[in-house]
Every structure is written in C-alpha cells, then in structure tokens.
Design an enzyme around this catalytic site. Structure first.
Site, mmCIF file in Angstrom:
data_model
loop_
_atom_site.group_PDB
_atom_site.id
_atom_site.type_symbol
_atom_site.label_atom_id
_atom_site.label_comp_id
_atom_site.label_asym_id
_atom_site.label_seq_id
_atom_site.Cartn_x
_atom_site.Cartn_y
_atom_site.Cartn_z
ATOM 1 C CE LYS A 9 -8.053 -17.702 -14.394
ATOM 2 N NZ LYS A 9 -8.244 -17.302 -12.975
ATOM 3 C CE1 TYR A 49 -4.729 -21.073 -10.769
ATOM 4 C CE2 TYR A 49 -6.537 -22.480 -11.469
ATOM 5 C CZ TYR A 49 -5.814 -21.305 -11.576
ATOM 6 O OH TYR A 49 -6.197 -20.343 -12.495
ATOM 7 C CG PHE A 57 -11.141 -20.150 -2.796
ATOM 8 C CD1 PHE A 57 -10.266 -20.323 -3.864
ATOM 9 C CD2 PHE A 57 -10.685 -19.487 -1.667
ATOM 10 C CE1 PHE A 57 -8.976 -19.827 -3.804
ATOM 11 C CE2 PHE A 57 -9.391 -18.984 -1.606
ATOM 12 C CZ PHE A 57 -8.531 -19.161 -2.680
ATOM 13 N NE ARG A 85 0.916 -11.732 -11.700
ATOM 14 C CZ ARG A 85 0.045 -12.690 -11.439
ATOM 15 N NH1 ARG A 85 -0.339 -13.537 -12.368
ATOM 16 N NH2 ARG A 85 -0.463 -12.822 -10.234
ATOM 17 C CB THR A 91 -6.212 -12.024 -7.832
ATOM 18 O OG1 THR A 91 -4.829 -12.329 -7.971
ATOM 19 C CG2 THR A 91 -7.025 -13.314 -7.826
ATOM 20 N NE ARG A 102 -7.095 -11.698 -13.575
ATOM 21 C CZ ARG A 102 -6.146 -12.310 -12.870
ATOM 22 N NH1 ARG A 102 -5.333 -11.619 -12.091
ATOM 23 N NH2 ARG A 102 -6.008 -13.617 -12.939
ATOM 24 C CG ASN A 112 -9.459 -13.885 -12.220
ATOM 25 O OD1 ASN A 112 -9.408 -14.857 -12.979
ATOM 26 N ND2 ASN A 112 -8.746 -13.800 -11.126
ATOM 27 C CG HIS A 115 -2.947 -18.549 -15.123
ATOM 28 N ND1 HIS A 115 -2.651 -18.465 -13.786
ATOM 29 C CD2 HIS A 115 -1.817 -18.994 -15.734
ATOM 30 C CE1 HIS A 115 -1.387 -18.851 -13.601
ATOM 31 N NE2 HIS A 115 -0.868 -19.189 -14.763
ATOM 32 C CD GLU A 126 2.130 -20.909 -14.349
ATOM 33 O OE1 GLU A 126 2.029 -19.971 -15.163
ATOM 34 O OE2 GLU A 126 1.555 -20.919 -13.243
HETATM 35 P P1 IDP Z 1 -3.810 -15.096 -9.966
HETATM 36 O O1 IDP Z 1 -4.670 -15.868 -10.929
HETATM 37 O O2 IDP Z 1 -4.102 -13.622 -10.035
HETATM 38 O O3 IDP Z 1 -2.337 -15.414 -10.099
HETATM 39 P P2 IDP Z 1 -3.996 -16.798 -7.563
HETATM 40 O O4 IDP Z 1 -3.933 -16.302 -6.148
HETATM 41 O O5 IDP Z 1 -2.876 -17.639 -8.068
HETATM 42 O O6 IDP Z 1 -4.250 -15.510 -8.483
HETATM 43 O O7 IDP Z 1 -5.350 -17.602 -7.671
HETATM 44 C C1 IDP Z 1 -5.619 -18.389 -8.797
HETATM 45 C C2 IDP Z 1 -7.070 -18.237 -9.195
HETATM 46 O O8 IDP Z 1 -7.898 -18.794 -8.171
HETATM 47 C C3 IDP Z 1 -7.548 -16.787 -9.318
HETATM 48 O O9 IDP Z 1 -7.243 -16.212 -10.567
HETATM 49 C C4 IDP Z 1 -9.032 -16.948 -9.121
HETATM 50 O O10 IDP Z 1 -9.660 -17.425 -10.323
HETATM 51 C C5 IDP Z 1 -9.104 -18.035 -8.059
HETATM 52 N N1 IDP Z 1 -9.180 -17.474 -6.700
HETATM 53 C C6 IDP Z 1 -8.169 -16.910 -5.982
HETATM 54 N N2 IDP Z 1 -8.607 -16.478 -4.783
HETATM 55 C C7 IDP Z 1 -9.932 -16.778 -4.733
HETATM 56 C C8 IDP Z 1 -10.976 -16.580 -3.749
HETATM 57 O O11 IDP Z 1 -10.750 -16.038 -2.665
HETATM 58 N N3 IDP Z 1 -12.213 -17.037 -4.077
HETATM 59 C C9 IDP Z 1 -12.490 -17.642 -5.276
HETATM 60 N N4 IDP Z 1 -11.555 -17.849 -6.222
HETATM 61 C C10 IDP Z 1 -10.298 -17.412 -5.966
#
Ligand code: IDP
Length: 151
Positions: A9, A49, A57, A85, A91, A102, A112, A115, A126
C-alpha cells in the site's frame, strides 16, 4: 500450487518498506508470479473494497490507497493464501502479532502496509482483477525441491 494477490500500500511505498516486505515474502519461499506498480482507479477500488462501500471510513480508505502508486504482487506456492495471510498479520496493526509484517512495522488500522487475499476463492477473483494473463509468469525455481521436500 496456489496464487494469491498482495498489494504493498502507499504507506509501504512512502516509508521505503517495499524492499523489506518483498524480501520477507521472497525469503519465505513464495515465488513471484507477477510484480508491477500501478495507480488504483476509483472503479478498481470500489470493486476491490466492495465489502466496505457504505462504511463511514470508506472514502478515507480510497483516498489513502490513491496517495501513491501501489506495488501489486502475485505470489505462488503451496497453500500460499494462508501462508501470506499469516505473514501479514491482522488488520488492526497495533495488535498484530510480533513477527508479522503489520506487527513489526505498522501502528494503524488504515495504514497497515499490505493487502493480501483472505481466501482461495477471493484470490481467484483478485489475481485477475489486478493482473492480465500475460503479466503472470510460470517458471521453475531451482530450489523448489529443497523448499517443499516431501510435504
Ligand atoms: P484486511 O485488509 O485485513 O483484509 P479489511 O477488513 O478487508 O481488512 O479492510 C480493508 C482495509 O480497509 C484495511 O486493510 C484497512 O486499510 C482499511 N480499514 C478497515 N477497517 C478500517 C477502519 O475501521 N478504519 C479505517 N480503515 C479501515
């Protein structure tokens, strides 16, 4: 062999962590089947997404992902989806386990660093979302026999 999608990212790009993260994934034994930089369009992010569309957010996530180009990777290996993973960590980066990417390098839920596909089914959607067939490579790796040995 499975293929999985990884995105490094904009925070990884801005913090000069691309090489460090790539090295960790490569040293694990994951094979690089595809690798490129790309800017993510609104359309691609809405699709990628889609499970977050409507969350408060979501606009921030989108603009964050568009701050710089990202590095897209397709990694190959036995059970590569679960392996990558586990290497990424959860996350919420502050709570991610030490030793994970992370857990070692990030402090934010949004920023973070990485992805990765969360299941084989997701990976199968994907990888072609980010890579054209001609951008993916099949080749043999001299060390594969040592890497996987008998299992
Ligand atoms: P993942 O990336 O660990 O699979 P997802 O729930 O698919 O997690 O969320 C995608 C991305 O969206 C996260 O990696 C993060 O960058 C962002 N994200 C998820 N939840 C939040 C939040 O509560 N606040 C801000 N950004 C978030």
């Amino acid at each position: 062999m499975e293929r999985t999608l990884v995105l490094l990212k904009p925070d990884a790009v801005q913090r000069d962590l691309v090489g460090e993260i790539l090295a960790r994934l490569e040293r694990k034994g994951l094979k690089i089947a595809g690798l490129k930089m790309m800017r993510l369009s609104d359309e691609l992010l809405n699709e990628h997404y889609s499970h977050l569309v409507g969350r408060p957010f979501f606009p921030e996530v989108k603009s964050f992902m568009q701050l710089t180009p990202v590095v897209a990777l397709c990694l190959e290996g036995i059970d590569s989806v679960n392996t990558v993973r586990a290497i990424c960590g959860i996350t919420k980066a502050r709570e991610a386990a030490p030793g994970t990417i992370r857990g070692e390098f990030a402090m934010s839920v949004q920023a973070n660093l990485i992805h990765c596909s969360d299941s084989l089914e997701t990976a199968q959607v994907e990888v072609p979302r980010f890579f054209k067939p001609e951008e993916l490579f099949t080749y043999s790796d001299a060390l594969e026999g040592y890497l996987y040995n008998s299992s």
